[in-house]
Design a protein around this motif. Structure first.
Motif, PDB file in Angstrom:
ATOM      1  N   PHE A  27       0.845  -1.193   0.000  1.00 23.35           N
ATOM      2  CA  PHE A  27       0.000   0.000   0.000  1.00 23.35           C
ATOM      3  C   PHE A  27       0.880   1.243   0.000  1.00 23.35           C
ATOM      4  CE2 PHE A  27      -2.647   3.246   2.161  1.00 23.35           C
ATOM      5  CZ  PHE A  27      -3.674   3.301   1.228  1.00 23.35           C
ATOM      6  N   GLN A  28       0.632   2.134  -0.940  1.00 18.53           N
ATOM      7  CA  GLN A  28       1.381   3.384  -1.050  1.00 18.53           C
ATOM      8  C   GLN A  28       0.569   4.478  -0.385  1.00 18.53           C
ATOM      9  OE1 GLN A  28       0.466   6.001  -3.696  1.00 18.53           O
ATOM     10  NE2 GLN A  28       1.856   7.348  -2.618  1.00 18.53           N
ATOM     11  N   ALA A  29       1.133   5.063   0.659  1.00 19.86           N
ATOM     12  CA  ALA A  29       0.417   6.052   1.460  1.00 19.86           C
ATOM     13  C   ALA A  29       1.124   7.391   1.441  1.00 19.86           C
ATOM     14  CB  ALA A  29       0.296   5.569   2.898  1.00 19.86           C
ATOM     15  N   TYR A  30       0.327   8.441   1.375  1.00 19.50           N
ATOM     16  CA  TYR A  30       0.826   9.793   1.574  1.00 19.50           C
ATOM     17  C   TYR A  30       0.682  10.110   3.057  1.00 19.50           C
ATOM     18  CZ  TYR A  30       0.480  10.354  -3.464  1.00 19.50           C
ATOM     19  OH  TYR A  30       0.639  10.199  -4.810  1.00 19.50           O
ATOM     20  N   VAL A  31       1.670  10.770   3.619  1.00 21.44           N
ATOM     21  CA  VAL A  31       1.586  11.172   5.022  1.00 21.44           C
ATOM     22  C   VAL A  31       0.793  12.480   5.050  1.00 21.44           C
ATOM     23  CG1 VAL A  31       2.850  11.763   7.102  1.00 21.44           C
ATOM     24  CG2 VAL A  31       3.759  10.029   5.535  1.00 21.44           C
ATOM     25  N   LEU A  32      -0.469  12.374   5.455  1.00 22.94           N
ATOM     26  CA  LEU A  32      -1.370  13.521   5.446  1.00 22.94           C
ATOM     27  C   LEU A  32      -1.239  14.340   6.720  1.00 22.94           C
ATOM     28  CD1 LEU A  32      -4.518  11.632   4.123  1.00 22.94           C
ATOM     29  CD2 LEU A  32      -2.866  12.953   2.786  1.00 22.94           C
ATOM     30  N   ARG A  33      -1.621  15.596   6.630  1.00 25.26           N
ATOM     31  CA  ARG A  33      -1.630  16.434   7.833  1.00 25.26           C
ATOM     32  C   ARG A  33      -2.556  15.850   8.893  1.00 25.26           C
ATOM     33  NH1 ARG A  33      -1.743  21.490   4.292  1.00 25.26           N
ATOM     34  NH2 ARG A  33       0.440  22.097   4.302  1.00 25.26           N
ATOM     35  N   THR A  34      -3.663  15.324   8.434  1.00 21.86           N
ATOM     36  CA  THR A  34      -4.603  14.663   9.344  1.00 21.86           C
ATOM     37  C   THR A  34      -4.108  13.232   9.517  1.00 21.86           C
ATOM     38  OG1 THR A  34      -6.345  16.008   8.376  1.00 21.86           O
ATOM     39  CG2 THR A  34      -7.040  14.189   9.768  1.00 21.86           C
TER      40      THR A  34
ATOM     41  N   ASP B  25      -4.712  10.929  11.548  1.00 24.72           N
ATOM     42  CA  ASP B  25      -5.712   9.890  11.820  1.00 24.72           C
ATOM     43  C   ASP B  25      -6.202   9.235  10.529  1.00 24.72           C
ATOM     44  OD1 ASP B  25      -5.461  10.464  14.495  1.00 24.72           O
ATOM     45  OD2 ASP B  25      -7.357  11.557  14.648  1.00 24.72           O
ATOM     46  N   VAL B  26      -6.312  10.011   9.457  1.00 25.93           N
ATOM     47  CA  VAL B  26      -6.753   9.461   8.174  1.00 25.93           C
ATOM     48  C   VAL B  26      -5.695   8.501   7.635  1.00 25.93           C
ATOM     49  CG1 VAL B  26      -7.378  10.027   5.794  1.00 25.93           C
ATOM     50  CG2 VAL B  26      -8.190  11.463   7.666  1.00 25.93           C
ATOM     51  N   THR B  27      -4.429   8.902   7.703  1.00 24.30           N
ATOM     52  CA  THR B  27      -3.340   8.036   7.260  1.00 24.30           C
ATOM     53  C   THR B  27      -3.308   6.751   8.077  1.00 24.30           C
ATOM     54  OG1 THR B  27      -2.025   9.971   6.629  1.00 24.30           O
ATOM     55  CG2 THR B  27      -0.846   7.894   6.886  1.00 24.30           C
TER      56      THR B  27
ATOM     57  N   MET C 278      -6.131   4.359   7.146  1.00 22.65           N
ATOM     58  CA  MET C 278      -5.889   3.646   5.885  1.00 22.65           C
ATOM     59  C   MET C 278      -4.859   2.540   6.067  1.00 22.65           C
ATOM     60  SD  MET C 278      -6.090   6.249   2.713  1.00 22.65           S
ATOM     61  CE  MET C 278      -6.171   7.893   3.376  1.00 22.65           C
ATOM     62  N   LEU C 279      -3.810   2.811   6.845  1.00 17.59           N
ATOM     63  CA  LEU C 279      -2.790   1.792   7.088  1.00 17.59           C
ATOM     64  C   LEU C 279      -3.378   0.599   7.843  1.00 17.59           C
ATOM     65  CD1 LEU C 279       0.207   4.102   7.984  1.00 17.59           C
ATOM     66  CD2 LEU C 279      -0.114   2.762   5.882  1.00 17.59           C
ATOM     67  N   ARG C 280      -4.243   0.861   8.795  1.00 17.24           N
ATOM     68  CA  ARG C 280      -4.892  -0.238   9.526  1.00 17.24           C
ATOM     69  C   ARG C 280      -5.797  -1.051   8.606  1.00 17.24           C
ATOM     70  NH1 ARG C 280      -5.885   3.390  14.847  1.00 17.24           N
ATOM     71  NH2 ARG C 280      -3.914   2.889  15.855  1.00 17.24           N
ATOM     72  N   ARG C 281      -6.535  -0.360   7.742  1.00 14.83           N
ATOM     73  CA  ARG C 281      -7.389  -1.061   6.775  1.00 14.83           C
ATOM     74  C   ARG C 281      -6.533  -1.944   5.867  1.00 14.83           C
ATOM     75  NH1 ARG C 281     -10.174   3.462   3.635  1.00 14.83           N
ATOM     76  NH2 ARG C 281     -10.828   1.721   2.320  1.00 14.83           N
ATOM     77  N   ALA C 282      -5.412  -1.406   5.400  1.00 13.43           N
ATOM     78  CA  ALA C 282      -4.529  -2.173   4.519  1.00 13.43           C
ATOM     79  C   ALA C 282      -4.004  -3.422   5.224  1.00 13.43           C
ATOM     80  CB  ALA C 282      -3.378  -1.291   4.035  1.00 13.43           C
ATOM     81  N   LYS C 283      -3.603  -3.272   6.454  1.00 11.74           N
ATOM     82  CA  LYS C 283      -3.101  -4.429   7.209  1.00 11.74           C
ATOM     83  C   LYS C 283      -4.181  -5.494   7.342  1.00 11.74           C
ATOM     84  CE  LYS C 283      -0.848  -5.825  11.467  1.00 11.74           C
ATOM     85  NZ  LYS C 283      -0.308  -5.410  12.754  1.00 11.74           N
ATOM     86  N   ARG C 284      -5.395  -5.070   7.707  1.00 11.43           N
ATOM     87  CA  ARG C 284      -6.511  -6.026   7.846  1.00 11.43           C
ATOM     88  C   ARG C 284      -6.822  -6.728   6.523  1.00 11.43           C
ATOM     89  NH1 ARG C 284      -8.752  -1.966  11.161  1.00 11.43           N
ATOM     90  NH2 ARG C 284     -10.018  -1.216   9.431  1.00 11.43           N
TER      91      ARG C 284
END
Length: 113
Positions: A55-62, A64-66, A69-75
């Motif tokens: 999963f390619q993630a941008y480190v967002l200012r918010t 909690d959103v990042t 998404m990382l938790r969803r990807a892991k699951r």
């Protein structure tokens, strides 16, 4: 790469199945046009697929959103993360300006937010 929905109705799900059949890693962009869970399911649907899904993630200012998404990807079974940290703002792209591409067309949206 993201926004596969510009090229194919089945979007990133089609790419995931192809990667699974070929046995090559797929890095799904946070800016995908299909939900990260659906893309994982598409790859997992390929019989005998052993290709890794990252999963390619941008480190967002918010943050909690990042993190969400990382938790969803892991699951969903993603085994790696690619962090993009060099694009805090959307840059000007001359080719997009010349072609009038300044927003996604109707019906194509980012699905992971």
């Amino acid at each position: 790469a993201g926004v596969h929905g510009l090229a194919c109705d089945d979007a990133e799900c089609a790419t995931a199945r192809a990667a699974g059949r070929a046995g090559v890693v797929m890095g799904l962009s946070q800016h995908a046009t299909r939900e990260l869970e659906k893309v994982a399911a598409a790859m997992q649907s390929v019989e005998g697929a052993k290709a890794p899904l990252w999963f390619q993630a941008y480190v967002l200012r918010t943050r909690d959103v990042t993190i969400s998404m990382l938790r969803r990807a892991k699951r969903a079974g993603y085994s790696g993360v690619i962090f993009t940290v060099d694009s805090p703002v959307f840059g000007y792209r001359d080719v997009d300006a010349r072609n009038g591409f300044n927003q996604l067309p109707a019906g194509v949206t980012y699905q992971n937010y």
